[in-house]
Write an enzyme that holds these catalytic residues in place. Sequence first.
Site, PDB file in Angstrom:
ATOM      1  N   SER A   1       0.705  -1.105  -0.033  1.00  0.00           N
ATOM      2  CA  SER A   1       0.014  -0.010  -0.085  1.00  0.00           C
ATOM      3  C   SER A   1       0.799   1.376  -0.085  1.00  0.00           C
ATOM      4  CB  SER A   1      -0.879  -0.173   1.106  1.00  0.00           C
ATOM      5  OG  SER A   1      -2.067   1.018   1.041  1.00  0.00           O
TER       6      SER A   1
ATOM      7  N   GLU B   1      -2.476  13.699  13.578  1.00  0.00           N
ATOM      8  CA  GLU B   1      -2.720  14.736  13.161  1.00  0.00           C
ATOM      9  C   GLU B   1      -2.048  15.145  11.727  1.00  0.00           C
ATOM     10  OE1 GLU B   1      -2.460  19.503  14.594  1.00  0.00           O
ATOM     11  OE2 GLU B   1      -1.606  17.905  15.855  1.00  0.00           O
TER      12      GLU B   1
ATOM     13  N   HIS C   1      -7.344  -5.881   0.874  1.00  0.00           N
ATOM     14  CA  HIS C   1      -6.340  -4.946   0.633  1.00  0.00           C
ATOM     15  C   HIS C   1      -5.071  -5.650   1.560  1.00  0.00           C
ATOM     16  CE1 HIS C   1      -4.056  -1.428  -0.117  1.00  0.00           C
ATOM     17  NE2 HIS C   1      -3.982  -1.239   1.013  1.00  0.00           N
TER      18      HIS C   1
END
Length: 284
Positions: free
Chosen positions: A92, A199, A260
Amino acid sequence: MTDDGGNDERLAARTLGDSGPDVVFVHGLFGQGKNWTTIAKGLADRHRVTLLDLPNHGHSPWTDRVDYLDMAELVATELEHLGAPVTLVGHSMGGKVAMQLALRRPELLRALVVVDVAPVTYPPQGGRTDDPDEEASPFAAFIEAMRGMDLAALTSRDEADQALRTAVPSRMVRSFLLQSLVREEPGTGSGWRWRLNLELLERDLGELRGFPEPPPGASFDGPVLWIAGANSTYVLPEDRPHMDALFPATRLVRIKDAGHWVHSEQPETFLTTLRLFLERVEGT
């Protein structure tokens, strides 16, 4: 190596096996090197296997931005320290890092293995098939659920699992995410924290969907194994021309009954496929 915020530019790494050709693994978004432990143990009898933590994940430093070229350079530094060339395996996000490195520093690689990702930009909300029931990209929802967890009030890992259940219905995926939730000094009241820079990852998620333009005329001509989950939409038939243009020696394998997270869903088949490829590349 500091867990986060340190000035050390080196990535956290763990090595299994004492000798043999080098195989290096890079994980995907929200992961860490230890996600590859089962596969690494299956190779360590004949290989020296290194599991890297990418920036903003695991024990590696946190950065002020998410950038594939920066990550590729950090991985390249590790390969130079190992004594390249190596076989590089990336899943990925880690697959995109590995592809960028192969296109820019091909001398560092003996071979490349890309797991369930293509050299393309992915849409923000699904759209990879015409199926109206196809699930939209869940990663933003995963981040929202992790950031929304009240870590100060958390008393157990089971409680954290329950808090993620709505946004992350798959038990396997919840377990994967919760590997990055750690409790500092159990019993001292110092509490829980994420080994993910959530974040930053939330802010730069759009960057991770992309794929930087390779250098003009760049290609990696070494052997490439592309492993995709048969139930995944991350590698589609229309991606093949892009793959072949950049990686002309590509062999694509689709593993049945896998989505996946191919290596977690079908670890035995994945390991067998990888070992056969390594035997061919290494002439053993």
